[in-house]
Design an enzyme around this catalytic site. Structure first.
Site, PDB file in Angstrom:
ATOM      1  N   PHE A  76       0.860  -1.188   0.000  1.00 50.89           N
ATOM      2  CA  PHE A  76       0.000   0.000   0.000  1.00 50.89           C
ATOM      3  C   PHE A  76       0.892   1.232   0.000  1.00 50.89           C
ATOM      4  O   PHE A  76       1.744   1.380   0.872  1.00 50.89           O
ATOM      5  CB  PHE A  76      -0.921   0.028   1.221  1.00 50.89           C
ATOM      6  CG  PHE A  76      -1.811   1.238   1.235  1.00 50.89           C
ATOM      7  CD1 PHE A  76      -2.984   1.263   0.485  1.00 50.89           C
ATOM      8  CD2 PHE A  76      -1.465   2.373   1.957  1.00 50.89           C
ATOM      9  CE1 PHE A  76      -3.795   2.398   0.472  1.00 50.89           C
ATOM     10  CE2 PHE A  76      -2.279   3.511   1.940  1.00 50.89           C
ATOM     11  CZ  PHE A  76      -3.447   3.515   1.198  1.00 50.89           C
ATOM     12  N   ASP A  92       9.364   2.469   1.659  1.00 47.99           N
ATOM     13  CA  ASP A  92       8.197   3.197   2.149  1.00 47.99           C
ATOM     14  C   ASP A  92       8.105   2.953   3.655  1.00 47.99           C
ATOM     15  O   ASP A  92       7.659   1.886   4.093  1.00 47.99           O
ATOM     16  CB  ASP A  92       6.940   2.722   1.410  1.00 47.99           C
ATOM     17  CG  ASP A  92       5.683   3.469   1.878  1.00 47.99           C
ATOM     18  OD1 ASP A  92       5.748   4.140   2.934  1.00 47.99           O
ATOM     19  OD2 ASP A  92       4.647   3.379   1.194  1.00 47.99           O
ATOM     20  N   LYS A 133       2.890  10.000   8.395  1.00 43.56           N
ATOM     21  CA  LYS A 133       2.230   9.531   9.628  1.00 43.56           C
ATOM     22  C   LYS A 133       2.908  10.053  10.897  1.00 43.56           C
ATOM     23  O   LYS A 133       2.672  11.197  11.266  1.00 43.56           O
ATOM     24  CB  LYS A 133       2.115   8.003   9.602  1.00 43.56           C
ATOM     25  CG  LYS A 133       1.160   7.536   8.477  1.00 43.56           C
ATOM     26  CD  LYS A 133       0.593   6.151   8.698  1.00 43.56           C
ATOM     27  CE  LYS A 133      -0.596   5.883   7.795  1.00 43.56           C
ATOM     28  NZ  LYS A 133      -0.284   5.212   6.539  1.00 43.56           N
TER      29      LYS A 133
HETATM   30  C1  LIG Z   1      -0.566   5.524   5.085  1.00 41.59           C
HETATM   31  C2  LIG Z   1       0.397   5.025   4.093  1.00 41.59           C
HETATM   32  C3  LIG Z   1       0.586   5.648   2.859  1.00 41.59           C
HETATM   33  C4  LIG Z   1      -0.262   6.822   2.417  1.00 41.59           C
HETATM   34  O1  LIG Z   1      -0.066   7.929   3.245  1.00 41.59           O
HETATM   35  P1  LIG Z   1      -1.152   9.134   3.245  1.00 41.59           P
HETATM   36  O2  LIG Z   1      -0.616  10.077   4.282  1.00 41.59           O
HETATM   37  O3  LIG Z   1      -2.465   8.531   3.561  1.00 41.59           O
HETATM   38  O4  LIG Z   1      -1.122   9.750   1.903  1.00 41.59           O
HETATM   39  C5  LIG Z   1       1.547   5.147   2.006  1.00 41.59           C
HETATM   40  N1  LIG Z   1       2.305   4.096   2.354  1.00 41.59           N
HETATM   41  C6  LIG Z   1       2.168   3.468   3.538  1.00 41.59           C
HETATM   42  C7  LIG Z   1       3.052   2.318   3.875  1.00 41.59           C
HETATM   43  C8  LIG Z   1       1.204   3.901   4.443  1.00 41.59           C
HETATM   44  O5  LIG Z   1       1.038   3.250   5.593  1.00 41.59           O
END
Ligand SMILES: *Cc1c(COP(=O)(O)O)cnc(C)c1O
Length: 400
Positions: free
Chosen positions: A129, A214, A243
Site C-alpha cells: 500500500f 516506504d 504519519k
Molecule cells: C498511510 C500510508 C501511505 C499513504 O499515506 P497518506 O498520508 O495517507 O497519503 C503510504 N504508504 C504506507 C506504507 C502507508 O502506511
C-alpha cells in the site's frame, strides 16, 4: 441522497471530542484506549504537551509563507533528519502519498539524467500500500484500489511478497527502482524476511536501480528503531516518511541520498504547503522527543510487553484469535473471524485497533504508552475476544 461528506469511508458510529496520551473521549463521555493512534500517526499520543507548545508558539508567530522563501523550521527539520539517517537531503510534503509520487518521479528522473531513457519501471509487491493517488494505486495494482480508475499510470511490475527469486526475475536494465515497505501495514503487518529485504538491496545495486523504502507507517520510532530498515542492516537510496513524523499534523518527508536526488533541480518538483513553518515546528518537536535518550529503547520494551500479552491472549482464545506478527509497537493480531468483528467488539470494550488485510487487526499504540496502559489495553482486548467467542459459540449452536 449522498451525504455532505463524500461516502468513501465505512466509518464506525463513533466520534471523539478530546484526547490525552493514549486515551480518547467520545461524544457520550466514554473513554477509549487508543491502540490505533490514528493509524500510526499519533506517535506521541493525544495533546502531548511538547507538541501543543510547539504548535501554539508557532501559531502565534507565523503559519505559512511559501517555498518561494527560505523556511528556517524546514531547514532545521531537514538537518535533524539527515543527521539521524542515511539521507543527504529531504523534501517536505503534506502526506505519505505525495512522498510516494516524488519517489517515483525522482527514480525516473535520475535514470533519464543518466541517459537511460528506457529505465522507467518500478517493482512493487503484492499486498503493498503506497497511497491513493493515481500513481500510488498503479504502484499497488490491487483490483479493489484500481477498478474503474484506468487507464493506470504504466511502468509498474508486481512481485509476490517475500519471494526474492520472483523479484529477481522482474528486475533488469528497465528497472528504475524497487519500492517496498519493510513491514506491510495495510497488507496485514507482513514483516519482510531479512534475506528478502537485504536481497532487494543487493538486487538494486547489481541492476543499477534505486531501493525506495516506504517507511510511512514503520518509521519515526514505530518499530523500536528510528526507521525499520535499521533492523535489517541496510540503507535505502530513497525513503518516504509521513504519519508519525507530524504526530497528527499533516506532514510527509522524502529522504534521499545526494546521488538519488541529483537530477531534481529547481523547478522539477514543488508543493504549496509542503514543509510550512507550522508543520515543521511540530515535526521538529516530534523528532526531539523520539530522539531523546532512551525513547526508542522504551518503545522496544513496550513492544515486547505488548507482544507477549497479545500472544498469551491469542492462546487463551484460539477460536477467534491466531498468531501475533510485527515489530516493536507495530503489531498485528491474526483473527479467525472477520477482522471487522474484532474491531467492533473492541469498540464495545473501549479499545481501538485498526483493521488490515488478511483478517489481521493492527495494534499500533502511541509510542509513549506506559506499562499500565498496555495492561489495560490487553484486558479490554481480552473482554472483546471473550465477547466474540461467546457470539461465535452461539452462532454455532444456532447452526447445529
Ligand atoms: C498511510 C500510508 C501511505 C499513504 O499515506 P497518506 O498520508 O495517507 O497519503 C503510504 N504508504 C504506507 C506504507 C502507508 O502506511
Amino acid at each position: 441522497m449522498i451525504s455532505p461528506v463524500l461516502p468513501t469511508y465505512a466509518r464506525a458510529p463513533l466520534s471523539f471530542v478530546e484526547g490525552s496520551g493514549p486515551w480518547l473521549i467520545d461524544e457520550s463521555g466514554r473513554r477509549h484506549l487508543d491502540l490505533c493512534a490514528g493509524i500510526a500517526v499519533n506517535a506521541l499520543g493525544h495533546a502531548h504537551p511538547r507538541l501543543v507548545a510547539a504548535l501554539e508558539s508557532q501559531a502565534r508567530r507565523l503559519w505559512h509563507t511559501s517555498n518561494l522563501y527560505r523556511i528556517p523550521n524546514q531547514e532545521r527539520l531537514a538537518r535533524r533528519l539527515t543527521e539521524a539517517t542515511f539521507a543527504d537531503t529531504v523534501f517536505f510534503a503534506n502526506s505519505g502519498t505525495e512522498t510516494i509520487e516524488l519517489a517515483i518521479k525522482m527514480a525516473r528522473r535520475r535514470a533519464h539524467a543518466a541517459g537511460e531513457r528506457e529505465r522507467t519501471r518500478i517493482l512493487t509487491f503484492e499486498g503493498c500500500f503506497h497511497g491513493r493517488s493515481t500513481g500510488a494505486i498503479a504502484a499497488s495494482g490491487a483490483p479493489k484500489m484500481v477498478e474503474g480508475f484506468g487507464p493506470l499510470m504504466p511502468g509498474f511490475d508486481h512481485a509476490p511478497w517475500n519471494d526474492l527469486e520472483a523479484a529477481r526475475a522482474l528486475v533488469g536494465p528497465q528497472t528504475a527502482a524497487i519500492l517496498v515497505e519493510p513491514i506491510q501495514g495495510e497488507g496485514g503487518v507482513r514483516v519482510a524476511d531479512p534475506a528478502f529485504l537485504q536481497g532487494l538491496r543487493a538486487l538494486a545495486d547489481e541492476s543499477g536501480a534505486l531501493l525506495i523504502l516506504d517507511e510511512i507507517q514503520t518509521g519515526v520510532g514505530r518499530t523500536g528503531k528510528l526507521f525499520a530498515h535499521e533492523h535489517y542492516g541496510i540503507r535505502p537510496d530513497i525513503m518516504t516518511v509521513a504519519k508519525g513524523i507530524g504526530g497528527g499534523f499533516p506532514l510527509g518527508a522524502l529522504l534521499a541520498t545526494e546521488e538519488a536526488a541529483a537530477a531534481m533541480t529547481a523547478g522539477s518538483h514543488g508543493s504549496t504547503y509542503g514543509g510550512n513553518p507550522l508543520a515543521c515546528a511540530v515535526g521538529c518537536a516530534v523528532m526531539d522527543e523520539v530522539l531523546a535518550e532512551g525513547f526508542l529503547d522504551r518503545v522496544a520494551e513496550a513492544g515486547r510487553r505488548l507482544r507477549a500479552g497479545l500472544e498469551a491472549l491469542a492462546a487463551r482464545h484460539p477460536a477467534v484469535l491466531g498468531g501475533v506478527r510485527g515489530m516493536g509497537l507495530m503489531l498485528g493480531l491474526e483473527c479467525r473471524v472477520p477482522v471487522g468483528r474484532l474491531v467492533a467488539a473492541g469498540y464495545d470494550a473501549g479499545v481501538l485497533v485498526a483493521p488490515a488485510a488478511q483478517d489481521v487487526a493492527r495494534v499500533l499504540p502511541p509510542l509513549i504508552i506506559a506499562d499500565e496502559e498496555i495492561d489495560e489495553g490487553l484486558a479490554r482486548l481480552e473482554a472483546a475476544a471473550a465477547a466474540l467467542e461467546a457470539a461465535e459459540a452461539k452462532d454455532q449452536e444456532a447452526r447445529a
